[in-house]
Design a protein around this motif. Sequence first.
Motif, PDB file in Angstrom:
ATOM      1  N   UNK A 185       0.909  -1.082   0.116  1.00 11.58           N
ATOM      2  CA  UNK A 185       0.171  -0.108   0.119  1.00 11.58           C
ATOM      3  C   UNK A 185       0.625   1.315   0.155  1.00 11.58           C
ATOM      4  N   UNK A 186       0.864   2.033  -0.983  1.00  5.74           N
ATOM      5  CA  UNK A 186       1.555   3.351  -1.303  1.00  5.74           C
ATOM      6  C   UNK A 186       0.713   4.579  -1.121  1.00  5.74           C
ATOM      7  N   UNK A 187       1.103   5.446  -0.202  1.00  9.78           N
ATOM      8  CA  UNK A 187       0.144   6.446   0.186  1.00  9.78           C
ATOM      9  C   UNK A 187       0.616   7.717  -0.767  1.00  9.78           C
ATOM     10  N   UNK A 221       3.876  -6.847  -8.669  1.00  7.39           N
ATOM     11  CA  UNK A 221       3.507  -6.817  -7.153  1.00  7.39           C
ATOM     12  C   UNK A 221       2.223  -5.912  -7.301  1.00  7.39           C
ATOM     13  N   UNK A 222       1.335  -6.591  -6.435  1.00  3.36           N
ATOM     14  CA  UNK A 222       0.131  -5.807  -6.234  1.00  3.36           C
ATOM     15  C   UNK A 222       0.109  -4.516  -5.363  1.00  3.36           C
ATOM     16  N   UNK A 223      -0.440  -3.511  -5.870  1.00  5.83           N
ATOM     17  CA  UNK A 223      -0.204  -2.174  -5.281  1.00  5.83           C
ATOM     18  C   UNK A 223      -1.394  -1.466  -5.070  1.00  5.83           C
ATOM     19  N   UNK A 224      -1.795  -1.086  -3.604  1.00 10.27           N
ATOM     20  CA  UNK A 224      -3.012  -0.358  -3.432  1.00 10.27           C
ATOM     21  C   UNK A 224      -2.375   1.262  -3.230  1.00 10.27           C
ATOM     22  N   UNK A 254      -7.506   0.675  -4.001  1.00  7.93           N
ATOM     23  CA  UNK A 254      -7.447   1.839  -3.477  1.00  7.93           C
ATOM     24  C   UNK A 254      -8.278   1.756  -1.889  1.00  7.93           C
ATOM     25  N   UNK A 255      -7.736   2.668  -1.195  1.00  5.19           N
ATOM     26  CA  UNK A 255      -8.244   3.069   0.156  1.00  5.19           C
ATOM     27  C   UNK A 255      -8.125   4.290   0.496  1.00  5.19           C
TER      28      UNK A 255
END
Length: 353
Positions: A185-187, A221-224, A254-255
């Motif tokens: 998860x990358x902000x 790589x799965x990224x959110x 996304x979150x």
Amino acid sequence: MGQAFRSFDTPAPVQARGAVSNLAGRFEPYSYDAPLPGRMRTELREERAGRIVSTNRSPDLGFDRSINPYRGCEHGCIYCYARPTHAFLGLSPGLDFETRITAKTDAPEALRRELSRKGYAPQTIMLGANTDPYQPAERDRAITRGLLEVLRDFRHPVGITTKGTLVERDADILAEMGPELCRVGLSVTTLDADLARRLEPRVPAPARRLKAIETLAKAGIQVRVMVSPIIPGLTDHEVEAVLSAAREAGAVAASMIPLRLPAEVAPLFEEWLRTHVPGEARKVLNRVRQFHGGKLYDAGFGHRMRGRGVHADLLQQRFRRACEAEGLKLRMPNLRTDLFEVPAGAGAQLALF
């Protein structure tokens, strides 16, 4: 807290730092403000960890265990909900949090011990729940990389939350673990580089973080993308643009979390507003109160990370619709725990430490 004696109504910014004061923690009896230097150096300390995996029972979180390889965070995000943890060390959640960092140097060895215990039951471990595992100190210390090597060896599921583009360095390990065992998860808080530099002074620029999403995605790589925090009245107008840019870069999910201002974070954030965006301060604070029943923060489970009321509901609806339009998932399948295994010889290796 005892009486606070304030010298300045509007503190001056400190170069490349988020906080503009060293506000005393809530356990300190007195607080005195004095002029701060225009530049502050980072102090890095070391400690050995007896145990490294922390557990929680929060119904608001999607994980029950986490690892924080550092205490404090040099990224200096003014809104960081973890700032109050420095108060437990007798340090300020303000500038101390981002300049007095502790590195848990034996974290990989401690993790190997814990995962090797008889009867250990694996569940996804989150790296970066209370400090960024890819803050600047990681470049030299490589503690996070050591932790990932252990998790890979044990085939243990891991999630990563970060703002640091140094995560690209570990793409080899993450790709080896694959989508069944890891995700990142990358902000991305804002696309405005100038605002980001003031909000998150030692975080790579928004465009650079989008490039990191692209790099990880190309490695399989799965990224959110985490649009967090959304600051009402300051960054909330960017939701759709951030999601669109992240999707174009290769994010698959996304979150988001609206701004949280627990404990000392509230006065620190208010100081930041009055220093960096004084014309927006009243509006932003009033919008934040609209999310929390008239208060700057409500710590109740169920709404502390969502907000409540009309404005909070509208933001949630906007976010869901934007994700649907971009084809971004709101939920992803659980990582696998059935692949976990203690590597042969792990017990013998531990005897060396």
